[in-house]
Write a protein that holds these residues in place. Structure first.
Motif, PDB file in Angstrom:
ATOM      1  N   VAL A 209       0.847  -1.196   0.000  1.00  0.00           N
ATOM      2  CA  VAL A 209       0.000   0.000   0.000  1.00  0.00           C
ATOM      3  C   VAL A 209       0.881   1.244   0.000  1.00  0.00           C
ATOM      4  O   VAL A 209       1.937   1.276   0.645  1.00  0.00           O
ATOM      5  CB  VAL A 209      -0.915   0.016   1.255  1.00  0.00           C
ATOM      6  CG1 VAL A 209      -1.817   1.236   1.270  1.00  0.00           C
ATOM      7  CG2 VAL A 209      -1.732  -1.265   1.344  1.00  0.00           C
ATOM      8  N   GLU A 210       0.410   2.251  -0.705  1.00  0.00           N
ATOM      9  CA  GLU A 210       1.103   3.542  -0.730  1.00  0.00           C
ATOM     10  C   GLU A 210       0.085   4.652  -0.536  1.00  0.00           C
ATOM     11  O   GLU A 210      -0.955   4.678  -1.202  1.00  0.00           O
ATOM     12  CB  GLU A 210       1.805   3.733  -2.073  1.00  0.00           C
ATOM     13  CG  GLU A 210       2.538   5.043  -2.197  1.00  0.00           C
ATOM     14  CD  GLU A 210       3.261   5.179  -3.531  1.00  0.00           C
ATOM     15  OE1 GLU A 210       4.047   6.126  -3.645  1.00  0.00           O
ATOM     16  OE2 GLU A 210       3.026   4.366  -4.436  1.00  0.00           O
ATOM     17  N   GLY A 211       0.387   5.552   0.405  1.00  0.00           N
ATOM     18  CA  GLY A 211      -0.478   6.705   0.614  1.00  0.00           C
ATOM     19  C   GLY A 211      -0.148   7.817  -0.361  1.00  0.00           C
ATOM     20  O   GLY A 211       0.935   7.861  -0.944  1.00  0.00           O
ATOM     21  N   ARG A 212      -1.086   8.721  -0.539  1.00  0.00           N
ATOM     22  CA  ARG A 212      -0.831   9.885  -1.389  1.00  0.00           C
ATOM     23  C   ARG A 212       0.282  10.722  -0.772  1.00  0.00           C
ATOM     24  O   ARG A 212       0.573  10.626   0.420  1.00  0.00           O
ATOM     25  CB  ARG A 212      -2.109  10.714  -1.540  1.00  0.00           C
ATOM     26  CG  ARG A 212      -3.170   9.990  -2.339  1.00  0.00           C
ATOM     27  CD  ARG A 212      -4.151  10.971  -2.942  1.00  0.00           C
ATOM     28  NE  ARG A 212      -5.221  10.264  -3.611  1.00  0.00           N
ATOM     29  CZ  ARG A 212      -5.156   9.801  -4.858  1.00  0.00           C
ATOM     30  NH1 ARG A 212      -4.072   9.993  -5.571  1.00  0.00           N
ATOM     31  NH2 ARG A 212      -6.176   9.163  -5.390  1.00  0.00           N
ATOM     32  N   ARG A 213       0.846  11.569  -1.576  1.00  0.00           N
ATOM     33  CA  ARG A 213       1.957  12.410  -1.146  1.00  0.00           C
ATOM     34  C   ARG A 213       1.618  13.137   0.161  1.00  0.00           C
ATOM     35  O   ARG A 213       0.535  13.711   0.286  1.00  0.00           O
ATOM     36  CB  ARG A 213       2.262  13.421  -2.243  1.00  0.00           C
ATOM     37  CG  ARG A 213       3.537  14.142  -2.026  1.00  0.00           C
ATOM     38  CD  ARG A 213       3.909  14.906  -3.251  1.00  0.00           C
ATOM     39  NE  ARG A 213       5.230  15.473  -3.029  1.00  0.00           N
ATOM     40  CZ  ARG A 213       5.760  16.351  -3.812  1.00  0.00           C
ATOM     41  NH1 ARG A 213       5.117  16.771  -4.870  1.00  0.00           N
ATOM     42  NH2 ARG A 213       6.959  16.827  -3.557  1.00  0.00           N
ATOM     43  N   PHE A 214       2.527  13.070   1.098  1.00  0.00           N
ATOM     44  CA  PHE A 214       2.413  13.683   2.423  1.00  0.00           C
ATOM     45  C   PHE A 214       1.376  13.001   3.322  1.00  0.00           C
ATOM     46  O   PHE A 214       1.109  13.468   4.415  1.00  0.00           O
ATOM     47  CB  PHE A 214       2.118  15.193   2.340  1.00  0.00           C
ATOM     48  CG  PHE A 214       3.119  15.954   1.536  1.00  0.00           C
ATOM     49  CD1 PHE A 214       4.462  15.983   1.907  1.00  0.00           C
ATOM     50  CD2 PHE A 214       2.734  16.623   0.395  1.00  0.00           C
ATOM     51  CE1 PHE A 214       5.392  16.675   1.150  1.00  0.00           C
ATOM     52  CE2 PHE A 214       3.662  17.322  -0.370  1.00  0.00           C
ATOM     53  CZ  PHE A 214       4.999  17.345   0.016  1.00  0.00           C
ATOM     54  N   LEU A 215       0.766  11.915   2.862  1.00  0.00           N
ATOM     55  CA  LEU A 215      -0.237  11.219   3.669  1.00  0.00           C
ATOM     56  C   LEU A 215       0.185   9.791   4.010  1.00  0.00           C
ATOM     57  O   LEU A 215      -0.626   9.000   4.471  1.00  0.00           O
ATOM     58  CB  LEU A 215      -1.589  11.204   2.942  1.00  0.00           C
ATOM     59  CG  LEU A 215      -2.224  12.569   2.695  1.00  0.00           C
ATOM     60  CD1 LEU A 215      -3.498  12.423   1.882  1.00  0.00           C
ATOM     61  CD2 LEU A 215      -2.512  13.278   4.006  1.00  0.00           C
ATOM     62  N   GLY A 216       1.444   9.459   3.787  1.00  0.00           N
ATOM     63  CA  GLY A 216       1.933   8.107   4.032  1.00  0.00           C
ATOM     64  C   GLY A 216       1.737   7.644   5.461  1.00  0.00           C
ATOM     65  O   GLY A 216       1.277   6.524   5.706  1.00  0.00           O
ATOM     66  N   ALA A 217       2.058   8.491   6.420  1.00  0.00           N
ATOM     67  CA  ALA A 217       1.913   8.108   7.832  1.00  0.00           C
ATOM     68  C   ALA A 217       0.439   7.907   8.187  1.00  0.00           C
ATOM     69  O   ALA A 217       0.088   6.972   8.905  1.00  0.00           O
ATOM     70  CB  ALA A 217       2.547   9.160   8.737  1.00  0.00           C
ATOM     71  N   LEU A 218      -0.397   8.785   7.674  1.00  0.00           N
ATOM     72  CA  LEU A 218      -1.833   8.654   7.919  1.00  0.00           C
ATOM     73  C   LEU A 218      -2.374   7.381   7.268  1.00  0.00           C
ATOM     74  O   LEU A 218      -3.196   6.674   7.853  1.00  0.00           O
ATOM     75  CB  LEU A 218      -2.565   9.883   7.385  1.00  0.00           C
ATOM     76  CG  LEU A 218      -4.053   9.989   7.698  1.00  0.00           C
ATOM     77  CD1 LEU A 218      -4.298   9.953   9.198  1.00  0.00           C
ATOM     78  CD2 LEU A 218      -4.616  11.268   7.100  1.00  0.00           C
ATOM     79  N   MET A 219      -1.889   7.061   6.069  1.00  0.00           N
ATOM     80  CA  MET A 219      -2.320   5.844   5.382  1.00  0.00           C
ATOM     81  C   MET A 219      -1.914   4.613   6.179  1.00  0.00           C
ATOM     82  O   MET A 219      -2.690   3.674   6.324  1.00  0.00           O
ATOM     83  CB  MET A 219      -1.719   5.797   3.974  1.00  0.00           C
ATOM     84  CG  MET A 219      -2.197   4.650   3.125  1.00  0.00           C
ATOM     85  SD  MET A 219      -3.874   4.904   2.534  1.00  0.00           S
ATOM     86  CE  MET A 219      -4.650   3.451   3.158  1.00  0.00           C
ATOM     87  N   LYS A 220      -0.701   4.623   6.716  1.00  0.00           N
ATOM     88  CA  LYS A 220      -0.234   3.489   7.525  1.00  0.00           C
ATOM     89  C   LYS A 220      -1.122   3.318   8.757  1.00  0.00           C
ATOM     90  O   LYS A 220      -1.503   2.200   9.108  1.00  0.00           O
ATOM     91  CB  LYS A 220       1.218   3.682   7.934  1.00  0.00           C
ATOM     92  CG  LYS A 220       1.802   2.471   8.618  1.00  0.00           C
ATOM     93  CD  LYS A 220       3.293   2.571   8.778  1.00  0.00           C
ATOM     94  CE  LYS A 220       3.822   1.250   9.291  1.00  0.00           C
ATOM     95  NZ  LYS A 220       5.240   1.104   9.129  1.00  0.00           N
ATOM     96  N   LEU A 221      -1.465   4.405   9.389  1.00  0.00           N
ATOM     97  CA  LEU A 221      -2.338   4.365  10.558  1.00  0.00           C
ATOM     98  C   LEU A 221      -3.717   3.831  10.181  1.00  0.00           C
ATOM     99  O   LEU A 221      -4.285   2.997  10.884  1.00  0.00           O
ATOM    100  CB  LEU A 221      -2.453   5.767  11.167  1.00  0.00           C
ATOM    101  CG  LEU A 221      -3.257   5.894  12.447  1.00  0.00           C
ATOM    102  CD1 LEU A 221      -2.602   5.109  13.569  1.00  0.00           C
ATOM    103  CD2 LEU A 221      -3.395   7.359  12.831  1.00  0.00           C
TER     104      LEU A 221
END
Length: 161
Positions: free
Chosen positions: A124-136
């Motif tokens: 999985v990959e979050g959108r730019r600058f949202l990686g940490a939020l995506m992981k959470l």
């Protein structure tokens, strides 16, 4: 519905978020394959899913399915399909605002002496600058993978031979 790039199964190895679970099932790979390629039955063993709707072509590379996790609908496209051994898919459409890309792979391996090892991987990959939020946000989904595979094991092993 926003689109996401089609990621091949190899991409999972370098994805920012990687989830992997493995389970051994007392059945042949062909028997397990029959169960995991029955897309509509996935909600019976994968509790997080409310519905899986096979596309007009739901098998083979390029096949599609729609997964419903209320209130979301996710469009998936198969990127690998090796009968009885491996299939993979990428999320190609969703309304998940922080998701940039996702791919999943299910591999079956015969075990010497009998049985089948099932390895389920997610990248999985979050959108730019949202990686940490995506992981959470992905953590609860990741925690549901092991119980889903345990339910698959129970279902396959309980099925008439």
């Amino acid at each position: 519905m926003p689109t996401h790039p089609v990621k091949q199964p190899e991409w999972i190895d370098s994805a920012p978020i990687i989830v992997e679970e493995t389970i051994e099932i007392d059945a042949t790979p062909d028997t397990v394959w029959t169960h995991i390629t029955d897309h509509a039955s996935w909600p019976e063993w994968f509790e997080a899913l409310d519905e899986v709707q096979p596309g007009s072509t739901s098998t083979g590379v390029g096949g599609t399915r729609r997964v419903v996790i209320k209130p979301l609908a996710i469009e998936e496209e198969f990127t690998a399909w090796d009968e009885g051994e491996h299939f993979a898919f990428a999320i190609v459409g969703s309304k998940i605002p922080m998701l940039a890309a996702a791919a999943e792979s299910v591999r079956l391996e015969a075990i010497v002496g009998g049985g089948c090892r099932v390895t389920y991987r997610q990248g999985v990959e979050g959108r730019r600058f949202l990686g940490a939020l995506m992981k959470l946000a992905w953590t609860p989904a990741a925690k549901g993978l092991a119980p889903a595979l345990a339910s698959l094991k129970q279902r396959v092993e309980a099925a008439p031979a």
